[in-house]
Scaffold this active site. Structure first.
Site, PDB file in Angstrom:
ATOM      1  N   HIS A   1     -11.572  -3.818   8.556  1.00 50.77           N
ATOM      2  CA  HIS A   1     -12.296  -2.593   8.222  1.00 50.77           C
ATOM      3  C   HIS A   1     -11.555  -1.398   8.825  1.00 50.77           C
ATOM      4  CE1 HIS A   1     -15.705  -0.340   6.929  1.00 50.77           C
ATOM      5  NE2 HIS A   1     -16.187  -0.099   8.138  1.00 50.77           N
TER       6      HIS A   1
ATOM      7  N   ASP B   1      -4.734   8.619   9.013  1.00 49.59           N
ATOM      8  CA  ASP B   1      -4.400   7.858   7.804  1.00 49.59           C
ATOM      9  C   ASP B   1      -4.232   6.373   8.110  1.00 49.59           C
ATOM     10  OD1 ASP B   1      -4.444   9.989   6.142  1.00 49.59           O
ATOM     11  OD2 ASP B   1      -2.326   9.951   5.584  1.00 49.59           O
TER      12      ASP B   1
ATOM     13  N   HIS C   1       4.695   1.858   1.973  1.00 50.46           N
ATOM     14  CA  HIS C   1       5.058   3.099   2.672  1.00 50.46           C
ATOM     15  C   HIS C   1       5.573   2.888   4.091  1.00 50.46           C
ATOM     16  CE1 HIS C   1       3.521   5.406  -0.599  1.00 50.46           C
ATOM     17  NE2 HIS C   1       2.250   5.106  -0.379  1.00 50.46           N
TER      18      HIS C   1
ATOM     19  N   ASP D   1       2.507   1.454  -8.500  1.00 53.94           N
ATOM     20  CA  ASP D   1       1.505   2.188  -7.727  1.00 53.94           C
ATOM     21  C   ASP D   1       1.617   3.662  -8.114  1.00 53.94           C
ATOM     22  OD1 ASP D   1       0.517   3.638  -5.172  1.00 53.94           O
ATOM     23  OD2 ASP D   1       0.166   1.547  -4.624  1.00 53.94           O
TER      24      ASP D   1
ATOM     25  N   HIS E   1       1.660   6.029  -6.145  1.00 52.96           N
ATOM     26  CA  HIS E   1       2.457   6.675  -5.108  1.00 52.96           C
ATOM     27  C   HIS E   1       3.866   6.104  -5.057  1.00 52.96           C
ATOM     28  CE1 HIS E   1      -1.805   7.098  -3.818  1.00 52.96           C
ATOM     29  NE2 HIS E   1      -1.394   8.352  -3.694  1.00 52.96           N
TER      30      HIS E   1
ATOM     31  N   ASP F   1      -4.012   1.972  -7.930  1.00 50.31           N
ATOM     32  CA  ASP F   1      -4.476   3.357  -7.882  1.00 50.31           C
ATOM     33  C   ASP F   1      -3.916   4.175  -9.040  1.00 50.31           C
ATOM     34  OD1 ASP F   1      -1.939   3.148  -6.841  1.00 50.31           O
ATOM     35  OD2 ASP F   1      -2.394   4.087  -4.917  1.00 50.31           O
TER      36      ASP F   1
END
Length: 430
Positions: free
Chosen positions: A19, A95, A137, A172, A174, A259
């Site tokens: 989480h 982030d 990333h 993706d 991104h 996404d």
């Protein structure tokens, strides 16, 4: 591709329990929901299902800096006050938060990608699937964009022991910046990223083409908001076919970030699950050993639909649009279908001229490659793990009560945030 292709599928029953935080858009629970659909559609019977290897710090340090991995091993929400300087050094914070079990989470998703690479190298399977992986990333010395350990780079490094050329494809929304950066100076890995270009997104300019030995081996396809299935597939297929013709890879890694679907909490494309899946189907039909990974995706139920559908494509099994009943059934209301109509809020800003310009630029760059680079393969280093010790799961077994009890039942983990999309867009994306 004929249906006799062997598909290995990796899933750790603990990976969906983590989480990131109550307001964080990354929800690992999407992995448990995807797996539940895969099981209840019976797709597990078409695959070899494995509880994957868990990567060690040593495995991670094949790419990452030792002090960074040691930090990930040691930091916890309870002792975070003692790591103030390290948090900024390693870009861990809002982030990329510190949460309970952070290193274990990295170990699970990285180990599954690494094991998939080893199985492909040893010709134990034709396709390996790890939906928990694809965290593209992460950099050598820092976290970035919800990603801590770059399982993709570690898997590709393993594949390079056996394969002279590996192609990396990223769909993706991104830019796959961490993978591109890792292989920017080499011709042994070609990186091809299709992504949104502009504010709030990782750049990925079409003029980032690689350097030194890697010049022209980084390809970027920057797209504008609102791109639909037709436009996306029309640009994806010719670009990838040209790459195959010029580069001739002997293995492919495909990152399937969801996404790029319409209505994602952090995205702005207009792809349907069928359009996204068409790219996966096209790559599968190239008949090259293939490692398939997850990635971004922040509308949990749509991520689960997408990756379940793509699992069905990879095993060549048609599945019903009507979802089977699962413990997560209510999250697919009101339609309870695999392919809901995703009504986009975005106009398509990609003109025919713009898309033609991108394809021309990419193909012109490919023509500058003299030929597919050849590599003199010497003694092959030992595999990262011993396949004799790997545990294959019984596809007929469902989750044990003990595993069920270990799940974190946190209401916010299931929440897709339909009512606060505008607020979610302010969160830095992954």
């Amino acid at each position: 591709m004929s249906s006799n292709k062997i598909v290995s599928y990796f899933y750790d029953s603990d990976v969906g329990n983590f989480h990131y935080g109550i307001n964080h858009p990354m929800k690992p629970m999407r992995l448990a929901i995807t797996h539940s659909l895969v099981l209840n559609y019976g797709l597990d019977k078409k695959m070899q299902v494995f509880r994957p290897y868990r990567a060690s710090a040593h495995d991670m340090c094949r790419f990452h800096a030792e002090d960074y991995i040691e930090f990930l091993q040691r930091v916890t929400p309870q002792n975070i006050q003692g790591f103030t300087k390290s948090l900024s050094t390693f870009n861990v914070g809002e982030d990329c938060p510190v949460f309970d079990g952070l290193f274990d989470f990295c170990s699970m998703y990285t180990g599954a990608s690494l094991e998939g690479a080893v199985k492909i190298n040893n010709e134990c399977c034709d396709i390996a699937i790890n939906w928990s992986g694809g965290l593209h990333h992460a950099k050598k010395t820092e976290a970035s964009g919800f990603c801590y350990v770059n399982d993709i780079v570690i898997a590709i490094l393993e594949m390079l022991k056996y394969h002279p050329r590996v192609l990396y494809i990223d769909i993706d929304i991104h830019h796959g910046d961490g993978v591109q950066e890792a292989f920017y100076l080499t011709d042994r890995v070609m990186t091809v990223s299709f992504h949104k270009y502009g504010n709030y997104f990782f750049p990925g300019d079409m003029y980032e083409i690689g350097a030194e030995s890697g010049r022209y081996y980084s390809l970027n396809v920057p797209l504008k908001e609102g791109i639909d299935d037709q436009n996306y597939v029309q640009i994806f297929k010719p670009v990838i076919q040209s790459v195959m013709d010029f580069y001739r890879p002997s293995a492919i890694v495909l990152q399937c970030g969801a996404d790029s679907l319409a209505n994602d909490r952090l995205g702005c494309f207009s792809l349907s699950t069928r359009g996204h899946g068409e790219c996966v189907k096209f790559v599968k039909e190239l008949n090259v050993p293939l490692l398939v990974l997850g990635g971004g995706g922040y509308k949990v139920r749509n991520v689960a639909r997408c990756w379940t559908y793509e699992t069905s494509l990879l095993v060549d099994e048609a599945i019903n649009n009507e979802l089977p009943y699962t413990e997560y059934f209510e999250y697919f209301a009101p339609d309870f279908t695999l392919h809901p109509e995703l009504v986009t809020r975005q106009d398509n800003a990609n003109t025919k001229q713009y898309l033609e310009l991108i394809v021309k630029h990419v193909c012109d760059n490919l023509k500058l490659l003299a030929h597919a680079p050849s590599v003199q393969m010497h003694d092959v280093p030992p595999d990262a793990l011993n396949l004799d010790n790997i545990e294959e799961l019984n596809p007929d077994e469902r989750m044990s009560q003990l595993e069920e009890d270990k799940r974190i039942d946190n209401a916010s983990e299931y929440y897709d945030g339909d009512n606060d999309v505008d607020n979610d867009m302010e969160i830095n994306e992954s």
